[in-house]
Scaffold this motif. Structure first.
Motif, PDB file in Angstrom:
ATOM      1  N   TYR A  79       0.798  -1.218   0.000  1.00 23.03           N
ATOM      2  CA  TYR A  79       0.000   0.000   0.000  1.00 23.03           C
ATOM      3  C   TYR A  79       0.833   1.271   0.000  1.00 23.03           C
ATOM      4  CZ  TYR A  79      -3.574  -3.388   1.068  1.00 23.03           C
ATOM      5  OH  TYR A  79      -4.408  -4.478   1.022  1.00 23.03           O
ATOM      6  N   THR A  80       2.117   1.151   0.254  1.00 20.52           N
ATOM      7  CA  THR A  80       2.963   2.350   0.370  1.00 20.52           C
ATOM      8  C   THR A  80       4.150   2.368  -0.585  1.00 20.52           C
ATOM      9  OG1 THR A  80       4.371   1.370   2.094  1.00 20.52           O
ATOM     10  CG2 THR A  80       2.395   2.559   2.831  1.00 20.52           C
ATOM     11  N   TRP A  81       4.326   1.347  -1.411  1.00 12.25           N
ATOM     12  CA  TRP A  81       5.570   1.203  -2.147  1.00 12.25           C
ATOM     13  C   TRP A  81       5.881   2.382  -3.063  1.00 12.25           C
ATOM     14  CZ3 TRP A  81       6.347   0.691  -7.431  1.00 12.25           C
ATOM     15  CH2 TRP A  81       5.226   0.420  -8.212  1.00 12.25           C
ATOM     16  N   GLN A  82       4.885   2.996  -3.703  1.00 20.68           N
ATOM     17  CA  GLN A  82       5.193   4.125  -4.586  1.00 20.68           C
ATOM     18  C   GLN A  82       5.686   5.327  -3.793  1.00 20.68           C
ATOM     19  OE1 GLN A  82       2.407   4.982  -7.686  1.00 20.68           O
ATOM     20  NE2 GLN A  82       2.017   2.817  -8.079  1.00 20.68           N
ATOM     21  N   TYR A  83       5.153   5.536  -2.618  1.00 20.72           N
ATOM     22  CA  TYR A  83       5.656   6.576  -1.719  1.00 20.72           C
ATOM     23  C   TYR A  83       7.072   6.227  -1.270  1.00 20.72           C
ATOM     24  CZ  TYR A  83       6.037   9.334   2.579  1.00 20.72           C
ATOM     25  OH  TYR A  83       6.470  10.177   3.567  1.00 20.72           O
ATOM     26  N   ASP A  84       7.281   4.976  -0.908  1.00 16.18           N
ATOM     27  CA  ASP A  84       8.591   4.526  -0.427  1.00 16.18           C
ATOM     28  C   ASP A  84       9.661   4.588  -1.515  1.00 16.18           C
ATOM     29  OD1 ASP A  84       7.601   4.026   2.158  1.00 16.18           O
ATOM     30  OD2 ASP A  84       6.883   2.046   1.544  1.00 16.18           O
ATOM     31  N   VAL A  85       9.267   4.448  -2.775  1.00 19.58           N
ATOM     32  CA  VAL A  85      10.218   4.590  -3.883  1.00 19.58           C
ATOM     33  C   VAL A  85      10.807   5.994  -3.874  1.00 19.58           C
ATOM     34  CG1 VAL A  85      10.323   4.852  -6.407  1.00 19.58           C
ATOM     35  CG2 VAL A  85       9.379   2.776  -5.415  1.00 19.58           C
ATOM     36  N   ARG A  86       9.991   6.979  -3.563  1.00 20.30           N
ATOM     37  CA  ARG A  86      10.478   8.356  -3.520  1.00 20.30           C
ATOM     38  C   ARG A  86      11.504   8.540  -2.402  1.00 20.30           C
ATOM     39  NH1 ARG A  86       5.873   7.988  -6.023  1.00 20.30           N
ATOM     40  NH2 ARG A  86       5.208   9.534  -7.546  1.00 20.30           N
ATOM     41  N   TRP A  87      11.265   7.915  -1.257  1.00 23.04           N
ATOM     42  CA  TRP A  87      12.249   7.957  -0.169  1.00 23.04           C
ATOM     43  C   TRP A  87      13.516   7.213  -0.556  1.00 23.04           C
ATOM     44  CZ3 TRP A  87      12.877  11.264   3.405  1.00 23.04           C
ATOM     45  CH2 TRP A  87      11.789  11.949   3.938  1.00 23.04           C
ATOM     46  N   ALA A  88      13.371   6.120  -1.300  1.00 25.49           N
ATOM     47  CA  ALA A  88      14.546   5.392  -1.779  1.00 25.49           C
ATOM     48  C   ALA A  88      15.386   6.306  -2.671  1.00 25.49           C
ATOM     49  CB  ALA A  88      14.126   4.137  -2.535  1.00 25.49           C
ATOM     50  N   GLY A  89      14.714   7.104  -3.518  1.00 23.62           N
ATOM     51  CA  GLY A  89      15.429   8.063  -4.359  1.00 23.62           C
ATOM     52  C   GLY A  89      16.199   9.083  -3.543  1.00 23.62           C
ATOM     53  N   THR A  90      15.579   9.567  -2.476  1.00 21.69           N
ATOM     54  CA  THR A  90      16.253  10.520  -1.587  1.00 21.69           C
ATOM     55  C   THR A  90      17.497   9.896  -0.969  1.00 21.69           C
ATOM     56  OG1 THR A  90      14.180  11.646  -1.102  1.00 21.69           O
ATOM     57  CG2 THR A  90      15.961  11.916   0.497  1.00 21.69           C
ATOM     58  N   LYS A  91      17.372   8.659  -0.517  1.00 23.01           N
ATOM     59  CA  LYS A  91      18.520   7.968   0.084  1.00 23.01           C
ATOM     60  C   LYS A  91      19.617   7.725  -0.947  1.00 23.01           C
ATOM     61  CE  LYS A  91      15.708   5.818   3.628  1.00 23.01           C
ATOM     62  NZ  LYS A  91      15.024   4.599   4.068  1.00 23.01           N
ATOM     63  N   LEU A  92      19.234   7.372  -2.173  1.00 20.65           N
ATOM     64  CA  LEU A  92      20.222   7.141  -3.224  1.00 20.65           C
ATOM     65  C   LEU A  92      20.963   8.432  -3.571  1.00 20.65           C
ATOM     66  CD1 LEU A  92      18.146   4.726  -5.465  1.00 20.65           C
ATOM     67  CD2 LEU A  92      20.249   4.141  -4.227  1.00 20.65           C
ATOM     68  N   ARG A  93      20.268   9.551  -3.500  1.00 21.89           N
ATOM     69  CA  ARG A  93      20.935  10.839  -3.732  1.00 21.89           C
ATOM     70  C   ARG A  93      21.938  11.117  -2.618  1.00 21.89           C
ATOM     71  NH1 ARG A  93      15.581  12.256  -4.881  1.00 21.89           N
ATOM     72  NH2 ARG A  93      15.244  12.432  -7.109  1.00 21.89           N
ATOM     73  N   LYS A  94      21.516  10.902  -1.379  1.00 17.79           N
ATOM     74  CA  LYS A  94      22.401  11.144  -0.235  1.00 17.79           C
ATOM     75  C   LYS A  94      23.622  10.229  -0.267  1.00 17.79           C
ATOM     76  CE  LYS A  94      19.031  13.018   2.967  1.00 17.79           C
ATOM     77  NZ  LYS A  94      18.319  12.862   4.234  1.00 17.79           N
TER      78      LYS A  94
ATOM     79  N   GLY B 206      25.079   9.283  -2.943  1.00 13.07           N
ATOM     80  CA  GLY B 206      25.879   9.595  -4.118  1.00 13.07           C
ATOM     81  C   GLY B 206      25.688   8.640  -5.277  1.00 13.07           C
ATOM     82  N   ILE B 207      24.661   7.818  -5.220  1.00 12.53           N
ATOM     83  CA  ILE B 207      24.391   6.851  -6.288  1.00 12.53           C
ATOM     84  C   ILE B 207      23.566   7.499  -7.403  1.00 12.53           C
ATOM     85  CG2 ILE B 207      23.230   4.662  -6.810  1.00 12.53           C
ATOM     86  CD1 ILE B 207      24.018   3.842  -3.883  1.00 12.53           C
ATOM     87  N   MET B 208      22.676   8.407  -6.999  1.00 12.80           N
ATOM     88  CA  MET B 208      21.893   9.181  -7.957  1.00 12.80           C
ATOM     89  C   MET B 208      22.333  10.632  -7.908  1.00 12.80           C
ATOM     90  SD  MET B 208      17.899   7.907  -7.862  1.00 12.80           S
ATOM     91  CE  MET B 208      17.368   9.569  -7.674  1.00 12.80           C
TER      92      MET B 208
ATOM     93  N   LEU C 219      21.347   8.189 -12.513  1.00 14.20           N
ATOM     94  CA  LEU C 219      22.490   7.651 -11.774  1.00 14.20           C
ATOM     95  C   LEU C 219      23.706   8.542 -11.998  1.00 14.20           C
ATOM     96  CD1 LEU C 219      22.129   3.836 -12.610  1.00 14.20           C
ATOM     97  CD2 LEU C 219      21.595   4.964 -10.449  1.00 14.20           C
ATOM     98  N   THR C 220      24.573   8.592 -10.990  1.00 18.09           N
ATOM     99  CA  THR C 220      25.826   9.317 -11.147  1.00 18.09           C
ATOM    100  C   THR C 220      26.739   8.519 -12.076  1.00 18.09           C
ATOM    101  OG1 THR C 220      26.744   8.276  -9.185  1.00 18.09           O
ATOM    102  CG2 THR C 220      25.679  10.416  -8.880  1.00 18.09           C
ATOM    103  N   ASP C 221      27.827   9.118 -12.451  1.00 23.90           N
ATOM    104  CA  ASP C 221      28.771   8.468 -13.359  1.00 23.90           C
ATOM    105  C   ASP C 221      29.706   7.491 -12.665  1.00 23.90           C
ATOM    106  OD1 ASP C 221      27.693   9.829 -15.521  1.00 23.90           O
ATOM    107  OD2 ASP C 221      29.036  11.536 -15.236  1.00 23.90           O
ATOM    108  N   THR C 222      29.638   7.400 -11.340  1.00 22.12           N
ATOM    109  CA  THR C 222      30.549   6.518 -10.610  1.00 22.12           C
ATOM    110  C   THR C 222      30.092   5.093 -10.651  1.00 22.12           C
ATOM    111  OG1 THR C 222      29.401   6.982  -8.539  1.00 22.12           O
ATOM    112  CG2 THR C 222      31.361   8.292  -9.054  1.00 22.12           C
TER     113      THR C 222
END
Length: 81
Positions: A46-61, A63-65, A78-81
């Motif tokens: 019931y929450t996975w699409q919301y949680d995907v957005r938090w996953a994006g935030t974590k990936l940015r922090k 340095g993966i995105m 994605l970053t170039d690394t």
């Protein structure tokens, strides 16, 4: 599937789309490839699409995105690394 798995799913979705995609394309990829796991995931279903957005935030922090400022027109990339 657990909430922490969504970071890996986002990365796979981006890799599958030439390293960048809009959120709708990322969610579509996850649904097509992980529907069965999501349906069996309890409350995450019931929450996975919301949680995907938090996953994006974590990936940015992590340095993966690229940061939101580096991304163009609503694409996640994605970053170039």
């Amino acid at each position: 599937m657990i909430k922490n798995d969504l970071k890996k799913c986002v990365v796979k979705a981006l890799e599958n789309n030439n390293r960048k995609a809009k959120i709708v394309d990322i969610c579509r990829f996850i649904w097509i490839n992980y529907e069965n796991e999501l349906c069996k995931s309890g409350d995450l279903f019931y929450t996975w699409q919301y949680d995907v957005r938090w996953a994006g935030t974590k990936l940015r922090k992590d340095g993966i995105m690229k940061s939101a400022e580096e991304q163009v027109n609503g694409y996640w990339e994605l970053t170039d690394t």
